[in-house]
Design a protein around this motif. Structure first.
Motif, short mmCIF file in Angstrom:
data_model
loop_
_atom_site.label_atom_id
_atom_site.label_comp_id
_atom_site.label_asym_id
_atom_site.label_seq_id
_atom_site.Cartn_x
_atom_site.Cartn_y
_atom_site.Cartn_z
N ASP A 117 -32.42 -8.36 1.54
CA ASP A 117 -33.18 -7.83 0.64
C ASP A 117 -33.40 -8.77 -0.21
N LEU A 118 -33.99 -7.72 -1.16
CA LEU A 118 -34.08 -8.82 -2.91
C LEU A 118 -34.42 -7.66 -3.60
N LEU A 119 -33.18 -7.36 -4.43
CA LEU A 119 -33.03 -6.53 -5.01
C LEU A 119 -33.39 -7.10 -6.71
N VAL A 120 -33.98 -6.11 -7.70
CA VAL A 120 -34.24 -6.15 -9.28
C VAL A 120 -33.46 -5.83 -9.61
N MET A 121 -32.52 -6.10 -10.03
CA MET A 121 -31.43 -5.71 -11.31
C MET A 121 -31.63 -5.37 -12.55
N ALA A 122 -30.95 -4.24 -13.20
CA ALA A 122 -31.38 -3.96 -14.80
C ALA A 122 -29.81 -3.77 -15.37
N ALA A 123 -29.78 -5.06 -16.38
CA ALA A 123 -29.02 -5.15 -17.27
C ALA A 123 -29.02 -5.33 -18.57
N GLN A 124 -27.79 -5.71 -19.36
CA GLN A 124 -27.50 -5.88 -20.29
C GLN A 124 -28.07 -7.49 -21.30
N THR A 125 -28.97 -7.64 -21.54
CA THR A 125 -30.08 -8.59 -22.33
C THR A 125 -27.85 -9.71 -23.02
N PHE A 126 -28.40 -10.93 -22.29
CA PHE A 126 -27.21 -11.64 -23.14
C PHE A 126 -27.56 -11.51 -24.53
N GLU A 127 -26.51 -11.31 -25.11
CA GLU A 127 -26.66 -12.21 -26.34
C GLU A 127 -26.32 -12.88 -27.25
N GLU A 128 -26.72 -14.10 -28.17
CA GLU A 128 -26.70 -15.13 -28.58
C GLU A 128 -25.48 -15.13 -29.17
N ARG A 129 -24.28 -16.47 -28.30
CA ARG A 129 -23.48 -16.61 -29.06
C ARG A 129 -23.10 -18.26 -29.11
N ALA A 130 -22.53 -17.60 -30.62
CA ALA A 130 -22.16 -19.06 -31.41
C ALA A 130 -21.54 -20.35 -30.27
N GLU A 131 -20.71 -19.83 -29.66
CA GLU A 131 -19.72 -21.04 -29.57
C GLU A 131 -20.00 -21.08 -27.64
N VAL A 132 -21.77 -20.79 -27.38
CA VAL A 132 -22.05 -21.30 -25.94
C VAL A 132 -23.13 -21.26 -26.61
N THR A 133 -23.55 -22.97 -25.56
CA THR A 133 -24.99 -23.59 -25.74
C THR A 133 -25.58 -23.86 -24.44
N LEU A 134 -26.58 -24.02 -24.35
CA LEU A 134 -27.00 -24.39 -22.98
C LEU A 134 -27.99 -25.83 -23.57
N ARG A 135 -28.28 -26.57 -22.74
CA ARG A 135 -28.62 -27.74 -23.25
C ARG A 135 -29.77 -28.06 -21.18
N GLU A 136 -30.71 -28.91 -21.28
CA GLU A 136 -31.35 -29.04 -20.55
C GLU A 136 -31.45 -30.99 -20.36
N VAL A 137 -31.21 -31.11 -19.07
CA VAL A 137 -30.76 -32.87 -18.84
C VAL A 137 -31.34 -33.17 -17.49
N THR A 138 -32.04 -34.68 -18.08
CA THR A 138 -32.28 -35.52 -16.60
C THR A 138 -31.34 -35.71 -15.26
N VAL A 139 -31.69 -35.11 -14.52
CA VAL A 139 -30.13 -36.08 -13.65
C VAL A 139 -30.34 -37.76 -13.37
N THR A 140 -30.45 -38.10 -14.19
CA THR A 140 -30.45 -39.52 -13.61
C THR A 140 -29.13 -40.43 -12.11
N THR A 141 -30.10 -40.85 -11.65
CA THR A 141 -29.24 -41.84 -10.15
C THR A 141 -27.69 -42.52 -10.35
N HIS A 142 -27.48 -42.93 -11.76
CA HIS A 142 -25.68 -43.26 -11.79
C HIS A 142 -25.53 -42.38 -12.93
N GLY A 143 -26.27 -40.91 -12.87
CA GLY A 143 -25.08 -40.28 -14.19
C GLY A 143 -23.77 -39.62 -13.15
N ARG A 144 -23.65 -38.51 -13.73
CA ARG A 144 -22.18 -38.66 -13.16
C ARG A 144 -22.66 -37.06 -12.03
N LEU A 145 -23.53 -36.38 -12.55
CA LEU A 145 -23.93 -35.09 -11.36
C LEU A 145 -24.44 -35.87 -10.30
#
Length: 193
Positions: A117-145
């Motif tokens: 099954d593919l479920l569509v679920m409704a939820a409260q939108t996440f409120e931005e929090r100053a203590e949580v940050t999102l960032r986007e990184v490109t994984v490199t060949t020698h990076g730790r990821l």
């Protein structure tokens, strides 16, 4: 526009032509625009009992509501359980289930979730929090990821979680077994220090 061309080309009477076209255009907008609701009502074109059809996306920004999809795979904890059993545990409402690839099911508490099954679920939108940050990184060949399973990635002194991976045209919601490759775009959540 055509009357503006006449003015710019220096045609005799071009300014008068522009003024005339401007007055006609504004008068037409005012008269037609103000009469439209009255004429629609007179011709019985308005149905007060029905609202305009809306989609899930129409509610996202206005009401603090988000819609998420969840694919119920083999061994998923929701599989084989009714919505009444899992409803209070998730704090989300299942509003639609797509079964057998595309067959829509409008669920109720007695609906049993099946594998696939593919479920569509409704939820409260996440409120931005100053203590949580999102960032986007490109994984490199020698990076730790690079070239390891997510569960094996060392955390270091600043804990993080990989929220999403973009691999070409594919978006992946990772789990501990997800293998990360060089070139992946990883969205990482960290706590601000």
């Amino acid at each position: 526009m055509f009357s503006l061309f006449a003015v710019m080309a220096g045609v005799p009477g071009g300014h008068d032509l522009f003024d005339l076209v401007f007055v006609i255009a504004v008068s037409s907008i005012v008269v037609q625009g103000s009469l439209l609701p009255a004429v629609a009502k007179k011709l019985d074109m308005i149905d007060a009992a029905r609202g305009v059809r809306r989609t899930f996306n129409d509610y996202r920004d206005e009401d603090g509501m988000s819609f998420v999809k969840l694919k119920v795979g083999a061994g998923h904890p929701f599989a084989g359980r009714s919505l009444a059993d899992i409803g209070s545990a998730t704090d989300m409402l299942v509003v639609l289930a797509l079964r057998d690839g595309a067959h829509p099911v409008l669920p109720n508490g007695d609906t049993v979730i099946e594998e696939g099954d593919l479920l569509v679920m409704a939820a409260q939108t996440f409120e931005e929090r100053a203590e949580v940050t999102l960032r986007e990184v490109t994984v490199t060949t020698h990076g730790r990821l690079a070239v390891q399973r997510l569960r094996d990635v060392p955390q270091g002194k600043h804990p993080f979680i990989v929220v999403m991976l973009k691999r070409g045209d594919q978006t992946i919601i990772p789990d501990g077994n997800t293998l990360i490759y060089a070139g992946d775009e990883a969205v990482i959540a960290t706590l601000a220090s």
